[in-house]
Enzyme design. Structure first.
Site, PDB file in Angstrom:
ATOM      1  N   SER A 118      30.016 134.175   9.360  1.00  0.00           N
ATOM      2  CA  SER A 118      29.508 132.806   9.283  1.00  0.00           C
ATOM      3  C   SER A 118      29.959 132.016  10.496  1.00  0.00           C
ATOM      4  O   SER A 118      31.153 131.965  10.810  1.00  0.00           O
ATOM      5  CB  SER A 118      30.020 132.145   7.996  1.00  0.00           C
ATOM      6  OG  SER A 118      29.473 130.857   7.836  1.00  0.00           O
ATOM      7  N   HIS A 131      30.282 128.819  11.270  1.00  0.00           N
ATOM      8  CA  HIS A 131      31.166 127.650  11.211  1.00  0.00           C
ATOM      9  C   HIS A 131      32.633 128.040  11.042  1.00  0.00           C
ATOM     10  O   HIS A 131      33.516 127.198  11.180  1.00  0.00           O
ATOM     11  CB  HIS A 131      30.724 126.693  10.098  1.00  0.00           C
ATOM     12  CG  HIS A 131      31.014 127.170   8.713  1.00  0.00           C
ATOM     13  ND1 HIS A 131      32.090 126.738   7.989  1.00  0.00           N
ATOM     14  CD2 HIS A 131      30.345 128.035   7.912  1.00  0.00           C
ATOM     15  CE1 HIS A 131      32.085 127.309   6.798  1.00  0.00           C
ATOM     16  NE2 HIS A 131      31.045 128.111   6.724  1.00  0.00           N
ATOM     17  N   GLY A 165      26.534 132.073   6.021  1.00  0.00           N
ATOM     18  CA  GLY A 165      27.337 133.258   5.756  1.00  0.00           C
ATOM     19  C   GLY A 165      27.132 133.771   4.346  1.00  0.00           C
ATOM     20  O   GLY A 165      27.099 134.986   4.108  1.00  0.00           O
ATOM     21  N   THR A 166      27.000 132.862   3.394  1.00  0.00           N
ATOM     22  CA  THR A 166      26.773 133.262   1.998  1.00  0.00           C
ATOM     23  C   THR A 166      25.461 134.019   1.860  1.00  0.00           C
ATOM     24  O   THR A 166      25.385 135.044   1.162  1.00  0.00           O
ATOM     25  CB  THR A 166      26.784 132.029   1.085  1.00  0.00           C
ATOM     26  OG1 THR A 166      28.077 131.424   1.134  1.00  0.00           O
ATOM     27  CG2 THR A 166      26.458 132.408  -0.351  1.00  0.00           C
ATOM     28  N   CYS A 182      46.493 123.432  -9.719  1.00  0.00           N
ATOM     29  CA  CYS A 182      46.698 121.991  -9.809  1.00  0.00           C
ATOM     30  C   CYS A 182      45.708 121.208  -8.952  1.00  0.00           C
ATOM     31  O   CYS A 182      45.652 119.988  -9.022  1.00  0.00           O
ATOM     32  CB  CYS A 182      48.114 121.620  -9.360  1.00  0.00           C
ATOM     33  SG  CYS A 182      49.414 122.553 -10.182  1.00  0.00           S
TER      34      CYS A 182
END
Length: 475
Positions: A194, A196, A69-70, A320
């Site tokens: 993408s 997945h 996808g990237t 965090c």
């Protein structure tokens, strides 16, 4: 173990597994060859392209398969910008795009292009009017996700696409989170997704480029996938991706309704069973399976570890839990609380009893984390909490109002907010607490705390070693 992180990667769909195994025996040859093994591979590839194009809502010859996808995002953005370089080098994106889009935008800007980020409201949604106002005569490309990956808010793609069409600007849509639930509405020009994310195998992306869109593939030329994704096609994975997309679409309507009920249950119950929680994202215009909330006075990393020990897999946009110790760019753009952030994204087939157990577990885990961190309790008298927090008291010059300073330099999320809250318990109405902090999350979480507590945020200014945040007690 309940897996509640489908927005990151969905479990492999049974249909994808079956298709992958079956095509391993038939799809290994080069589909560009004319002998029988190549022809069989080509038939599988063509059938997968037709199935995926039908789900996307484009022509098969407009769709290419990429290695991820990237890669689809990067190829789509760079190819579109290059194809329209004579128009200009201005790129418009929303402030809450996926990092792959923002990284592409940053690279474009570093190479001399110009960039406009369109702000969002507190639900994470862009205003179509604001987006339209960002378009210029030299705008080469606009980018807007179909749905946000962190909070689930649906974006007004159809309205923005209409504004882009009126301005003669192609619209790139990152549809990774929404494509499983249906095609993207509106006159978009380029689309990426993408596999997945919907239960297909990792390593397969989709890139659709409408006919008539100026597009110049970047990098060395390649004859495969219209030159947009170089290299030998992974046909078994592509077949599995297309088969699983068709399968989840067949289940989408019924499963969306069922999962939406479970998400509505979380949205309603979490604020009942856990004090001081902010549910973020649009409550109505959202993905059916995703909900995000933030818990005040909670260390997000500790909470996620405790949930993992209780056998629940969730994710977070909290600073965090981040190695950079900065809140997610999405939460920051929305201006909402980031500490103790939990994103729940339910995969297909999630049973209701898992959600019920999650809510039961969450209640006592949040309480345990807050107790461990020394979250504020009722003060024993005027000024007691301020003294217990170790603050210095004085008088605010020119006002006569008491002023307290809390030194939280060197202390990380959520300690600065906890110390602010403890100090505020002992401050009279009209008094001011100044928190000194060098944790980037404080810039987001202290104003968010003020809104949740109906206190007045007076602003910030730099000090040695960090930033001073000033809050006036008004109730």
């Amino acid at each position: 173990m309940p897996y509640f992180d489908a927005a990151s990667s969905a479990p492999l769909h049974p249909v994808a597994r079956q298709a992958l195994q079956a095509s391993l025996d038939e799809g290994w040859a080069d589909p560009a060859r004319l002998y029988r093994e190549g022809r069989r591979a080509r038939l599988l590839l063509d059938a997968a392209r037709e199935a995926a194009a039908e789900a996307v809502g484009c022509r098969p010859d407009e769709l290419s398969f990429t290695g991820s996808g990237t890669q689809a995002v990067h190829s789509g953005i760079y190819g579109s910008l290059s194809g329209r370089r004579r128009v200009g080098r201005h790129l418009v994106v929303s402030a809450v795009e996926h990092s792959s889009v923002l990284h592409s935008a940053a690279s474009h800007e570093a190479a001399g292009g110009s960039l406009t980020e369109v702000a969002v409201d507190r639900t994470g949604r862009v205003s179509p009017d604001a987006y339209a106002a960002a378009l210029r005569p030299d705008t080469a490309l606009a980018a807007l996700q179909s749905a946000n990956h962190e909070v689930g808010t649906l974006q007004p793609v159809a309205e923005v696409a209409e504004a882009c069409r009126a301005a003669g600007v192609p619209l790139f849509v990152d549809a990774a989170q929404s494509l499983a639930w249906g095609p993207v509405e509106g006159a978009w020009s380029i689309l990426a997704a993408s596999a997945h994310k919907w239960g297909g195998p990792a390593g397969v992306g989709l890139l659709a480029v409408r006919k008539g869109v100026r597009f110049a593939p970047q990098g060395p030329p390649d004859e495969r996938e219209s030159g947009r994704a170089p290299g030998f096609e992974n046909i078994p994975a592509i077949v599995a991706a297309a088969a699983s997309l068709r399968a989840v679409r067949a289940e989408a309507e019924a499963e969306a309704a069922r999962l939406r009920e479970l998400v509505d249950l979380i949205r309603a119950r979490v604020v009942e069973v856990v004090p001081d929680v902010e549910v973020v994202g649009d409550p109505v215009r959202r993905l059916p399976h995703l909900v995000t909330f933030s818990c005040l006075y909670v260390d997000g990393e500790t909470l996620l570890h405790e949930l993992d020990r209780a056998e629940f897999s969730v994710s977070s946009g909290s600073s965090c839990t981040s190695s950079t110790l900065t809140p997610s760019h999405v939460l920051r753009a929305m201006g909402v609380l980031s500490e103790g952030n939990v994103r729940v994204s339910l995969p297909l087939g999630t049973p209701a009893e898992d959600v019920e157990r999650f809510l039961d577990v969450l209640t006592w885990l949040v309480t345990a984390v807050r107790t461990k961190l020394g979250a504020p309790v009722a003060a024993s008298g005027p000024g007691a909490a301020a003294r217990d927090a170790g603050v210095e008291a004085g008088v605010e010059a020119g006002t006569g109002a008491e002023e307290f300073t809390v030194d939280s330099l060197g202390r990380l999320c959520p300690i600065p907010v906890i110390e602010l809250a403890r100090a505020m318990e002992g401050v009279p109405v009209g008094g001011v607490v100044t928190v000194l902090a060098d944790d980037e999350a404080a810039r987001l979480d202290i104003p968010a705390w003020c809104e949740m507590r109906d206190q007045e945020y007076l602003g910030e200014h730099p000090v040695d070693g960090g930033t001073a945040y000033r809050v006036r007690r008004r109730s």
